[in-house]
Motif scaffolding. Structure first.
Motif, short mmCIF file in Angstrom:
data_model
loop_
_atom_site.label_atom_id
_atom_site.label_comp_id
_atom_site.label_asym_id
_atom_site.label_seq_id
_atom_site.Cartn_x
_atom_site.Cartn_y
_atom_site.Cartn_z
N ILE A 193 0.82 -1.22 0.00
CA ILE A 193 0.00 0.00 0.00
C ILE A 193 0.85 1.27 0.00
N THR A 194 2.17 1.11 -0.02
CA THR A 194 3.04 2.28 -0.06
C THR A 194 3.33 2.67 -1.51
N THR A 195 3.88 3.87 -1.67
CA THR A 195 4.32 4.32 -2.99
C THR A 195 5.77 4.77 -2.86
N PRO A 196 6.70 4.06 -3.51
CA PRO A 196 6.48 2.81 -4.26
C PRO A 196 6.22 1.64 -3.32
N GLN A 197 5.74 0.54 -3.90
CA GLN A 197 5.56 -0.65 -3.09
C GLN A 197 6.92 -1.18 -2.64
N ILE A 198 6.89 -1.93 -1.53
CA ILE A 198 8.13 -2.32 -0.87
C ILE A 198 8.67 -3.65 -1.38
N THR A 199 9.92 -3.63 -1.79
CA THR A 199 10.65 -4.88 -2.02
C THR A 199 10.81 -5.57 -0.67
N THR A 200 10.51 -6.86 -0.62
CA THR A 200 10.45 -7.51 0.70
C THR A 200 10.78 -8.99 0.61
N ILE A 201 11.01 -9.58 1.77
CA ILE A 201 11.18 -11.02 1.89
C ILE A 201 9.82 -11.62 2.25
N ASP A 202 9.32 -12.47 1.36
CA ASP A 202 8.03 -13.12 1.59
C ASP A 202 8.22 -14.29 2.55
N ALA A 203 7.65 -14.18 3.74
CA ALA A 203 7.78 -15.23 4.75
C ALA A 203 6.59 -16.18 4.75
N GLY A 204 5.69 -16.04 3.76
CA GLY A 204 4.58 -16.96 3.64
C GLY A 204 3.68 -16.99 4.86
N VAL A 205 3.16 -15.82 5.25
CA VAL A 205 2.41 -15.70 6.50
C VAL A 205 1.24 -16.67 6.57
N GLU A 206 0.47 -16.79 5.50
CA GLU A 206 -0.71 -17.66 5.53
C GLU A 206 -0.32 -19.11 5.77
N ASP A 207 0.59 -19.63 4.97
CA ASP A 207 1.01 -21.03 5.12
C ASP A 207 1.71 -21.25 6.45
N PHE A 208 2.51 -20.29 6.85
CA PHE A 208 3.21 -20.41 8.12
C PHE A 208 2.22 -20.49 9.28
N ALA A 209 1.19 -19.65 9.26
CA ALA A 209 0.18 -19.67 10.33
C ALA A 209 -0.54 -21.01 10.38
N VAL A 210 -0.84 -21.58 9.22
CA VAL A 210 -1.49 -22.89 9.18
C VAL A 210 -0.61 -23.94 9.86
N ASN A 211 0.68 -23.93 9.52
CA ASN A 211 1.60 -24.91 10.11
C ASN A 211 1.77 -24.70 11.61
N ILE A 212 1.84 -23.45 12.05
CA ILE A 212 1.97 -23.18 13.48
C ILE A 212 0.72 -23.61 14.23
N ALA A 213 -0.45 -23.31 13.67
CA ALA A 213 -1.70 -23.71 14.32
C ALA A 213 -1.78 -25.23 14.46
N ASP A 214 -1.42 -25.95 13.41
CA ASP A 214 -1.43 -27.41 13.48
C ASP A 214 -0.46 -27.91 14.54
N ALA A 215 0.72 -27.30 14.60
CA ALA A 215 1.72 -27.71 15.59
C ALA A 215 1.26 -27.40 17.01
N LEU A 216 0.61 -26.25 17.19
CA LEU A 216 0.10 -25.89 18.52
C LEU A 216 -0.98 -26.86 18.97
N ARG A 217 -1.86 -27.24 18.07
CA ARG A 217 -2.90 -28.21 18.41
C ARG A 217 -2.27 -29.55 18.80
N LEU A 218 -1.25 -29.95 18.06
CA LEU A 218 -0.59 -31.23 18.34
C LEU A 218 0.11 -31.20 19.69
N ILE A 219 0.87 -30.13 19.94
CA ILE A 219 1.64 -30.08 21.18
C ILE A 219 0.73 -29.87 22.38
N ALA A 220 -0.42 -29.19 22.17
CA ALA A 220 -1.37 -28.98 23.26
C ALA A 220 -2.05 -30.26 23.69
N SER A 221 -2.13 -31.21 22.77
CA SER A 221 -2.78 -32.48 23.08
C SER A 221 -1.78 -33.57 23.44
#
Length: 332
Positions: free
Chosen positions: A285-313
C-alpha cells in the motif's frame, strides 16, 4: 430465553447414549456411520455446541493458547488466531514483558500451549514454562544457550532471507547498507547472536564491504527511537558515508521508515533503496511498493496452528525452518 441444550438432549433426539455423542463430537472413538449421522443431525437441529469449559474440567485442558509477541498487530497473529478458533481453541494475546513475574503469570494461566515470538526472554525463562508443564513453540530468531530440548523451534529462515536481500542490494550497486531490526527486538548490533545480523555481517564480508556499527540500529524501543537513529545516519554522517539502502526487519517498520525518509527529503528509490520483511499488506500500500522477503504468512500460520494443536494435546511436532523468497518491487 430457553434452557441451554445439553449433551443429553442431543443423545435423546439421536437415540444414542450421551457417551456416543461425546465420541462423535470429539472424534475420540469409533462410532458407526449410522449413529454418527444421527448425532450430527440432532446437534444441527438443536443448534448444540459442546461446553468447552466443562470439557476442560474433565480433561484438565483449557483449550486456550497464549500468543506472546513484541507487537500484537501482526498479520501472523491475526491469521493464527482465526485458524486456532476454527480448531476450537481460544487465543490469548500478550504483549511481552521481559520479567520473571510475567513468566509466572503465563505459567499460572492454565494455557495448553504457548507460541513465543519475542526474542527477549532468556533460555532459563523459557525453560521454566516447559518445566512447569506448558509446552512452548518458539519463533526462533537467535541462538539460545541451554534451551530445553522440549521447546520446539519453528520460524522462517531468517538467515537465508537476509542473504537474498543483501545479494539483491549488492547487485544493484549498494555498498553502504544499513540494518533496522523489528520494533522492540533485542539486538546487540554487530557481533550479536541473532540470525539476521549474522547473515548481514557474512554478506558484507563476502562482498568485501565495510562492517560499520553506525549502520546498525540498536535502539528499537519505539518507532521514534528508530527514526532518531535514521535521522543521524542521513543528516549527521558525512554525505559520502550515508547509507544508500536500508534492510528492515518488518514491512510495517519499512513503510514508516519510507515516510520518515521523505520528510528528510530523501527520494526512494532514486537516493535510497528499502527492503522489508514479511510481504504483508503494508508492503503493497506504499508508494512505491516495498521490495520484501516473503515469509509466507498464511502457510506459516497454518503450520503453526497445526503444531500448537498437536503439542497442546500431548504430541511433539518437529522443529522446522520455513523457506522464504525475495519479492522485488519499486522501493529497491
Amino acid at each position: 430465553m430457553g434452557a441451554k441444550v445439553t449433551r443429553n438432549d442431543v443423545a435423546k433426539l439421536a437415540g444414542v447414549s450421551p457417551a456416543v455423542v461425546s465420541y462423535v463430537l470429539n472424534n475420540s472413538n469409533y462410532v458407526s456411520d449410522e449413529k454418527r449421522k444421527a448425532v450430527l443431525e440432532a446437534a444441527r437441529v438443536l443448534n448444540y455446541s459442546p461446553n468447552r469449559f466443562a470439557q476442560g474440567l474433565r480433561t484438565n485442558r483449557s483449550f486456550s493458547i497464549a500468543l506472546i509477541g513484541d507487537s500484537l498487530q501482526s498479520e501472523l497473529f491475526a491469521t493464527l488466531a482465526v485458524r486456532l478458533f476454527n480448531m476450537d481453541y481460544y487465543s490469548s494475546l500478550f504483549y511481552a514483558q521481559r520479567s520473571d513475574s510475567f513468566i509466572r503469570r503465563i505459567m499460572s494461566g492454565r494455557f495448553d500451549a504457548v507460541f513465543m515470538t519475542s526474542n527477549g526472554f532468556s533460555s532459563q525463562q523459557l525453560n521454566r514454562i516447559v518445566d512447569g508443564g506448558t509446552p512452548v513453540i518458539l519463533y526462533k530468531s537467535r541462538d539460545y544457550e541451554g534451551l530445553s530440548a522440549r521447546i520446539v523451534s519453528m520460524a522462517p529462515d531468517f538467515y537465508d532471507g537476509v542473504c537474498q536481500a543483501m545479494r539483491h542490494l549488492v547487485k544493484r550497486g549498494h555498498k553502504k547498507i544499513a540494518y533496522i531490526p523489528p520494533l522492540h527486538y533485542q539486538t546487540q548490533g554487530l557481533g550479536g547472536n541473532d540470525f539476521r545480523i549474522r547473515a548481514y555481517e557474512d554478506m558484507l564480508r563476502a562482498n568485501g564491504l565495510p562492517e560499520n556499527p553506525a549502520y546498525v540500529c540498536t535502539s528499537t524501543e519505539s518507532m521514534s527511537a528508530i527514526e532518531t537513529e535514521v535521522t543521524w545516519m542521513m543528516r549527521v554522517l558525512p554525505a559520502d558515508q550515508r547509507p544508500t539502502a536500508f534492510l528492515v526487519g518488518e514491512d510495517d517498520i519499512a513503510a514508516q521508515l519510507m515516510q520518515h525518509l521523505r520528510l528528510l527529503d530523501v527520494r526512494i528509490p532514486e537516493e535510497v533503496s528499502v527492503v522489508g520483511w514479511g510481504n504483508v499488506s503494508s508492503a503493497r500500500i506504499t508508494t512505491p511498493q516495498i521490495t520484501t522477503i516473503d515469509a509466507g504468512v498464511e502457510d506459516f500460520a497454518v503450520n503453526i496452528a497445526d503444531a500448537l494443536r498437536l503439542i497442546a494435546s500431548g504430541g511433539q511436532p518437529q522443529a522446522r525452518t520455513f523457506p522464504v523468497r525475495l519479492v522485488v518491487r519499486g522501493s529497491a
